[in-house]
Scaffold this motif. Structure first.
Motif, short mmCIF file in Angstrom:
data_model
loop_
_atom_site.label_atom_id
_atom_site.label_comp_id
_atom_site.label_asym_id
_atom_site.label_seq_id
_atom_site.Cartn_x
_atom_site.Cartn_y
_atom_site.Cartn_z
N LYS A 114 0.84 -1.20 0.00
CA LYS A 114 0.00 0.00 0.00
C LYS A 114 0.87 1.25 0.00
O LYS A 114 0.57 2.24 -0.69
CB LYS A 114 -0.94 -0.01 1.21
CG LYS A 114 -2.05 -1.03 1.12
CD LYS A 114 -2.80 -1.19 2.44
CE LYS A 114 -3.53 0.08 2.82
NZ LYS A 114 -4.32 -0.13 4.07
N ASP A 145 -0.23 -12.34 -4.08
CA ASP A 145 -1.68 -12.48 -4.05
C ASP A 145 -2.09 -13.94 -3.88
O ASP A 145 -2.99 -14.27 -3.10
CB ASP A 145 -2.28 -11.89 -5.32
CG ASP A 145 -3.80 -11.90 -5.32
OD1 ASP A 145 -4.39 -10.91 -4.84
OD2 ASP A 145 -4.40 -12.90 -5.77
N TRP A 149 -4.21 -14.42 -0.56
CA TRP A 149 -5.65 -14.29 -0.77
C TRP A 149 -6.47 -15.32 0.01
O TRP A 149 -7.51 -14.96 0.60
CB TRP A 149 -5.97 -14.36 -2.26
CG TRP A 149 -7.41 -14.11 -2.55
CD1 TRP A 149 -8.38 -15.04 -2.86
CD2 TRP A 149 -8.08 -12.85 -2.53
NE1 TRP A 149 -9.59 -14.43 -3.04
CE2 TRP A 149 -9.44 -13.08 -2.85
CE3 TRP A 149 -7.66 -11.54 -2.29
CZ2 TRP A 149 -10.38 -12.06 -2.92
CZ3 TRP A 149 -8.60 -10.52 -2.37
CH2 TRP A 149 -9.93 -10.78 -2.67
N SER A 152 -6.91 -14.03 3.45
CA SER A 152 -7.02 -12.57 3.59
C SER A 152 -8.26 -12.14 4.36
O SER A 152 -8.21 -11.16 5.12
CB SER A 152 -7.00 -11.91 2.21
OG SER A 152 -8.07 -12.36 1.40
N GLU A 153 -9.36 -12.85 4.21
CA GLU A 153 -10.57 -12.49 4.96
C GLU A 153 -10.40 -12.84 6.43
O GLU A 153 -10.73 -12.04 7.32
CB GLU A 153 -11.79 -13.19 4.37
CG GLU A 153 -13.09 -12.74 4.99
CD GLU A 153 -14.30 -13.21 4.20
OE1 GLU A 153 -15.42 -12.84 4.60
OE2 GLU A 153 -14.12 -13.93 3.20
N PHE A 157 -7.63 -8.43 5.92
CA PHE A 157 -7.17 -7.45 4.93
C PHE A 157 -7.64 -7.79 3.51
O PHE A 157 -7.01 -7.39 2.54
CB PHE A 157 -5.64 -7.31 4.95
CG PHE A 157 -4.86 -8.60 4.80
CD1 PHE A 157 -4.80 -9.26 3.58
CD2 PHE A 157 -4.21 -9.15 5.88
CE1 PHE A 157 -4.09 -10.43 3.43
CE2 PHE A 157 -3.48 -10.33 5.75
CZ PHE A 157 -3.42 -10.97 4.52
N ARG A 158 -8.75 -8.52 3.38
CA ARG A 158 -9.21 -8.88 2.04
C ARG A 158 -9.53 -7.64 1.21
O ARG A 158 -9.17 -7.56 0.03
CB ARG A 158 -10.43 -9.79 2.11
CG ARG A 158 -11.06 -10.05 0.74
CD ARG A 158 -11.78 -11.36 0.65
NE ARG A 158 -10.86 -12.49 0.67
CZ ARG A 158 -11.20 -13.73 0.28
NH1 ARG A 158 -12.42 -13.98 -0.14
NH2 ARG A 158 -10.33 -14.71 0.33
N SER A 159 -10.19 -6.64 1.79
CA SER A 159 -10.53 -5.43 1.03
C SER A 159 -9.27 -4.68 0.61
O SER A 159 -9.21 -4.11 -0.48
CB SER A 159 -11.46 -4.53 1.83
OG SER A 159 -10.84 -4.10 3.03
N ASP A 160 -8.26 -4.67 1.48
CA ASP A 160 -6.99 -4.01 1.13
C ASP A 160 -6.30 -4.73 -0.02
O ASP A 160 -5.76 -4.09 -0.93
CB ASP A 160 -6.06 -3.98 2.35
CG ASP A 160 -6.52 -3.02 3.42
OD1 ASP A 160 -7.17 -2.01 3.07
OD2 ASP A 160 -6.23 -3.26 4.60
N ALA A 162 -7.74 -6.62 -2.27
CA ALA A 162 -8.55 -6.40 -3.47
C ALA A 162 -8.26 -5.02 -4.05
O ALA A 162 -8.18 -4.85 -5.28
CB ALA A 162 -10.03 -6.53 -3.14
N GLN A 163 -8.08 -4.02 -3.19
CA GLN A 163 -7.76 -2.68 -3.67
C GLN A 163 -6.37 -2.64 -4.30
O GLN A 163 -6.15 -1.95 -5.30
CB GLN A 163 -7.84 -1.66 -2.53
CG GLN A 163 -7.62 -0.22 -2.96
CD GLN A 163 -8.66 0.25 -3.96
OE1 GLN A 163 -9.87 0.06 -3.75
NE2 GLN A 163 -8.22 0.86 -5.07
N ARG A 166 -6.55 -3.64 -7.82
CA ARG A 166 -7.03 -2.56 -8.69
C ARG A 166 -5.97 -1.49 -8.89
O ARG A 166 -5.85 -0.91 -9.97
CB ARG A 166 -8.31 -1.96 -8.09
CG ARG A 166 -9.49 -2.90 -8.09
CD ARG A 166 -10.78 -2.21 -7.69
NE ARG A 166 -10.81 -1.87 -6.27
CZ ARG A 166 -11.29 -2.67 -5.32
NH1 ARG A 166 -11.74 -3.87 -5.63
NH2 ARG A 166 -11.31 -2.28 -4.06
#
Length: 249
Positions: A114, A145, A149, A152-153, A157-160, A162-163, A166
């Motif tokens: 990040k 990943d 992955w 990650s949930e 940090f799954r949303s992080d 996934a971001q 992107r």
């Protein structure tokens, strides 16, 4: 025979666990091995535009096309800066998290990625001056990943992650295909770029829309692999270390 094989496999797994634990501990304490052998201290998070060997930071977010990575200021070497952004040590953190079932190195890996995204906007700065480096990051991120992955949930940090997909993948895939090497820089450079694209598009097929279909990438990679060798079977690359580099791709 079965018992010997089982014992050997147990030994291999134990070795992997010890190696992953040792590597993760050193990295989390701020020590990495650059180029596989050069011990360097790093910050938390790493300073992504710093040559830690020269002890100089040369942050510059000008468009990469305007920067000359072959002539860096203050005695810095672009390869020392690029080495950090190949994310090898972040891959090791992800491996440790996977092997040890430990969220601590996983969370640090996500945190540092990040920060990299924040400090290295697409197509600006020293870390976007080489397409090969972009291809290597695609390889590393696919591993990171894939290792992180599944948990990650559970680890929060799954949303992080996934971001990060992107933020990282579309820009890197487009750049690697649009600016792939040609002429004198092909060979091992182009191979690395194609391998990065192949891995990513095999995992995320929709990204082919901004690069090329997997079949086209595969045929390009096969053609480039064959171009590495002369009719006598000898590798055309004169530097032995680059022969190994190409072979690993």
């Amino acid at each position: 025979s079965s018992r010997r094989r089982h014992t050997r496999l147990q030994g291999d797994w134990s070795s992997d666990v010890c190696s992953s634990d040792l590597d993760a501990s050193q990295i989390l304490q701020g020590r990495i091995r650059a180029f596989g052998h050069l011990e360097l201290p790093i910050d938390d998070p790493p300073l992504w535009h710093r040559d830690y060997l020269a002890g100089q930071t040369i942050r510059n977010l000008a468009p990469a096309s305007k920067l000359n990575h072959r002539n860096l200021p203050q005695g810095c070497d672009s390869k020392l800066i690029w080495e950090l952004s190949r994310w090898y040590f972040i891959v090791r953190l992800a491996m440790a998290a996977h092997v040890l079932d430990d969220p601590t190195p996983a969370r640090k890996a996500v945190e540092w990625l990040k920060d990299w995204v924040k400090e290295n906007p697409p197509y600006r700065g020293w870390n976007w001056t080489s397409t090969l480096e972009v291809g290597i990051r695609l390889i590393s991120f696919t591993w990171i990943d894939g290792l992180l992955w599944p948990r990650s949930e559970q680890w929060g940090f799954r949303s992080d992650l996934a971001q990060l997909r992107r933020d990282i993948l579309p820009a890197h895939v487009w750049f690697a295909w649009r600016h792939r090497s040609f002429g004198s820089s092909a060979n091992n450079h182009l191979m690395g770029e194609l391998v990065g694209l192949i891995l990513v598009i095999a995992r995320w097929p929709d990204l082919a829309k901004i690069a090329a279909p997997l079949g086209k990438l595969q045929s390009s990679w096969e053609r480039e692999t064959l171009a590495q060798f002369g009719e006598d079977g000898g590798n055309r690359e004169q530097a032995l270390n680059y022969q190994l580099f190409s072979y690993e791709f």
